[in-house]
Design a protein around this motif. Structure first.
Motif, PDB file in Angstrom:
ATOM      1  N   ASN A 165       0.813  -1.218   0.000  1.00 15.18           N
ATOM      2  CA  ASN A 165       0.000   0.000   0.000  1.00 15.18           C
ATOM      3  C   ASN A 165       0.847   1.269   0.000  1.00 15.18           C
ATOM      4  N   PHE A 202      -5.098  -6.851  -0.262  1.00 10.93           N
ATOM      5  CA  PHE A 202      -5.709  -5.891  -1.192  1.00 10.93           C
ATOM      6  C   PHE A 202      -7.230  -5.829  -1.115  1.00 10.93           C
ATOM      7  N   TYR A 204      -9.204  -4.594   0.975  1.00 12.39           N
ATOM      8  CA  TYR A 204      -9.707  -3.286   1.404  1.00 12.39           C
ATOM      9  C   TYR A 204     -10.000  -2.391   0.191  1.00 12.39           C
ATOM     10  N   ARG A 205      -9.318  -2.631  -0.919  1.00 12.97           N
ATOM     11  CA  ARG A 205      -9.563  -1.853  -2.134  1.00 12.97           C
ATOM     12  C   ARG A 205     -10.922  -2.179  -2.742  1.00 12.97           C
ATOM     13  N   PHE A 209     -12.220   1.439   0.549  1.00 16.39           N
ATOM     14  CA  PHE A 209     -10.944   2.090   0.247  1.00 16.39           C
ATOM     15  C   PHE A 209     -10.868   3.440   0.952  1.00 16.39           C
ATOM     16  N   ASN A 210      -9.834   3.606   1.733  1.00 16.53           N
ATOM     17  CA  ASN A 210      -9.612   4.857   2.477  1.00 16.53           C
ATOM     18  C   ASN A 210     -10.811   5.268   3.325  1.00 16.53           C
ATOM     19  N   ASP A 216     -11.819   1.139  -4.543  1.00 20.75           N
ATOM     20  CA  ASP A 216     -10.782   2.017  -5.069  1.00 20.75           C
ATOM     21  C   ASP A 216     -11.184   2.427  -6.494  1.00 20.75           C
ATOM     22  N   GLU A 267      -2.536  -2.175  -4.536  1.00 22.28           N
ATOM     23  CA  GLU A 267      -2.639  -0.719  -4.630  1.00 22.28           C
ATOM     24  C   GLU A 267      -1.328  -0.116  -5.118  1.00 22.28           C
ATOM     25  N   SER A 268      -0.208  -0.621  -4.604  1.00 20.78           N
ATOM     26  CA  SER A 268       1.098  -0.084  -5.003  1.00 20.78           C
ATOM     27  C   SER A 268       1.349  -0.284  -6.487  1.00 20.78           C
TER      28      SER A 268
END
Length: 328
Positions: A165, A202, A204-205, A209-210, A216, A267-268
Motif C-alpha cells: 500500500n 488488497f 480493502y480496495r 478504500f480509504n 478504489d 494498490e502499489s
C-alpha cells in the motif's frame, strides 16, 4: 556514401552486456565468470535445480524471484533472508509468505559436493532468480558473481521493505535508498507479471478504500466483481489471486497492459499507472503515446543486475556458508 544500418536489438544487447560484464566501475568487485576456474559448473548446477523445481511447480518461479528481491532490499544481497532462526529475516511479517528456499538448498547441496566451500548462497540466489525468470518465458542476462554471505539476519530489518500500500512517493524513496531510480522501480515491480497476492493485502480496495465504504476508483468496474468473487467481504483473506490476470505464470508485458486497464491487483501496483511520475515509464513499456519504447525483458535484466549489487559483501567480508540456512 552508404551508411550502415544499426539494429535496435543489437544496441540494447550491447548496453545490457556492458552493464552486466562487470560492476567494478560502481566500486563493486562482482564479475561475470567469477567461478570460471574454481567452480566452472556453477551455472549449470543452479539452472538444473531451478528447471527441476519450476517444471514440477511453475508458481515457484515467482517465489524465487521474490526471495531475491527481499534479500537485496534488507542489508544488501547477502543471502541473509535464507537463514533460519526465531528472529531471522524469514520471520519478519513481509517475509512470512516467501517460498522457494528448498530450491536454493538443493543447488547448494550439489555445489558443496562438486566444489565445496566455494560458491556463496547469495550468488546461488542471484543465479536462481535469473534462471526462474527464464523458465517462465523471460529473457536471460549475465549475472556478475562474487558475493559473500552475510553474518546477520534480523526480523526487525524487514520493516522498511516496499509494501503493498505504499504510495509512489514512498516507493521512489525506498528504491532510491538502495541506489535504484524510478525506471528501476517500474521495471522491477514488473516482476509481478508472475506470482500472486493474498486477498488480505488488497481486499480493502474492493469494499472500503480509504474509509469510504466504496471500492478504489483505480479498479476497472468490470474487473471488480471478479475480484470480489475471489475475495468475499469478511473472508479469511488467505485466497491468492494472480497479480497479472490471465498470465500469472508467464513472464511478459501483459502486467503493464493490466495496469493501464485498471486491473492492477495491489494498490502499489495500480499507482504505477495512476501516478503521473511513473505512468510514462509504463507507457514506454507498452509503446504508447509516441514515446520511445522500452524492451521490458532487456530492461528487467539490467535492473536486476543493478539491484543484485546493493550493499555487497565481497573479498574478506562475510563468509561462504556451508549450509544456506545457517551461519558457519
Amino acid at each position: 556514401m552508404k551508411v550502415a544500418s544499426i539494429n535496435t536489438m543489437d544496441i540494447l544487447t550491447f548496453l545490457l552486456l556492458a552493464t552486466t560484464l562487470t560492476t567494478m566501475t560502481q566500486g563493486q568487485v562482482t564479475r561475470v565468470g567469477f567461478y570460471s576456474t574454481t567452480c566452472p559448473r556453477v551455472e549449470t548446477i543452479v539452472r538444473s535445480a531451478v528447471q527441476s523445481a519450476v517444471g514440477a511447480d511453475p508458481t515457484i518461479a515467482a517465489g524465487i524471484l521474490r526471495v531475491f528481491f527481499h534479500d537485496c532490499f534488507v542489508n544488501g544481497c547477502d543471502g541473509s533472508v535464507l537463514i533460519d532462526g526465531p528472529s531471522s529475516e524469514k520471520t519478519g511479517p513481509p517475509n512470512l509468505s516467501l517460498r522457494g528456499f528448498e530450491v536454493i538448498d538443493a543447488a547448494k547441496s550439489q555445489l558443496e559436493t562438486t566444489c565445496p566451500g566455494v560458491v556463496s548462497c547469495s550468488d546461488i540466489l542471484a543465479l536462481a532468480a535469473r534462471d526462474a525468470v527464464v523458465q517462465v518465458g523471460g529473457t536471460s542476462w549475465q549475472v556478475p558473481l562474487g558475493r559473500r554471505d552475510g553474518l546477520v539476519s534480523r526480523a526487525s530489518d524487514t520493516a522498511n521493505l516496499p509494501a503493498f500500500n505504499d504510495p509512489i512517493s514512498v516507493q521512489i524513496r525506498k528504491f532510491a535508498d538502495k541506489g535504484l531510480n524510478i525506471q528501476d522501480l517500474v521495471t522491477l515491480v514488473g516482476g509481478h507479471t508472475i506470482g500472486t497476492g493474498a486477498c488480505v493485502v488488497f481486499s480493502y480496495r474492493l469494499y472500503n478504500f480509504n474509509g469510504t465504504n466504496q471500492p478504489d476508483p483505480d479498479i476497472d468496474p468490470a474487473f471488480l466483481p471478479q475480484l470480489r468473487a475471489l475475495c468475499p467481504n469478511g473472508g479469511d483473506g488467505s485466497t491468492r489471486v494472480g497479480l497479472d490476470t490471465g498470465s500469472v505464470n508467464r513472464f511478459d508485458t501483459s502486467y503493464f497492459t493490466n495496469l493501464r486497464n485498471g486491473r492492477g491487483v495491489l494498490e502499489s501496483d495500480a499507482k504505477l499507472w495512476s501516478d503521473p511520475t511513473t505512468r510514462p515509464i509504463v507507457q514506454r513499456f507498452l509503446g504508447l503515446s509516441g514515446l520511445l519504447g522500452l524492451r521490458f525483458n532487456v530492461e528487467f535484466g539490467r535492473s536486476m543486475v543493478k539491484m543484485g549489487n546493493i550493499e555487497l559483501k565481497t573479498g574478506s567480508q562475510g563468509e561462504i556458508r556451508r549450509v544456506c540456512r545457517s551461519i558457519n
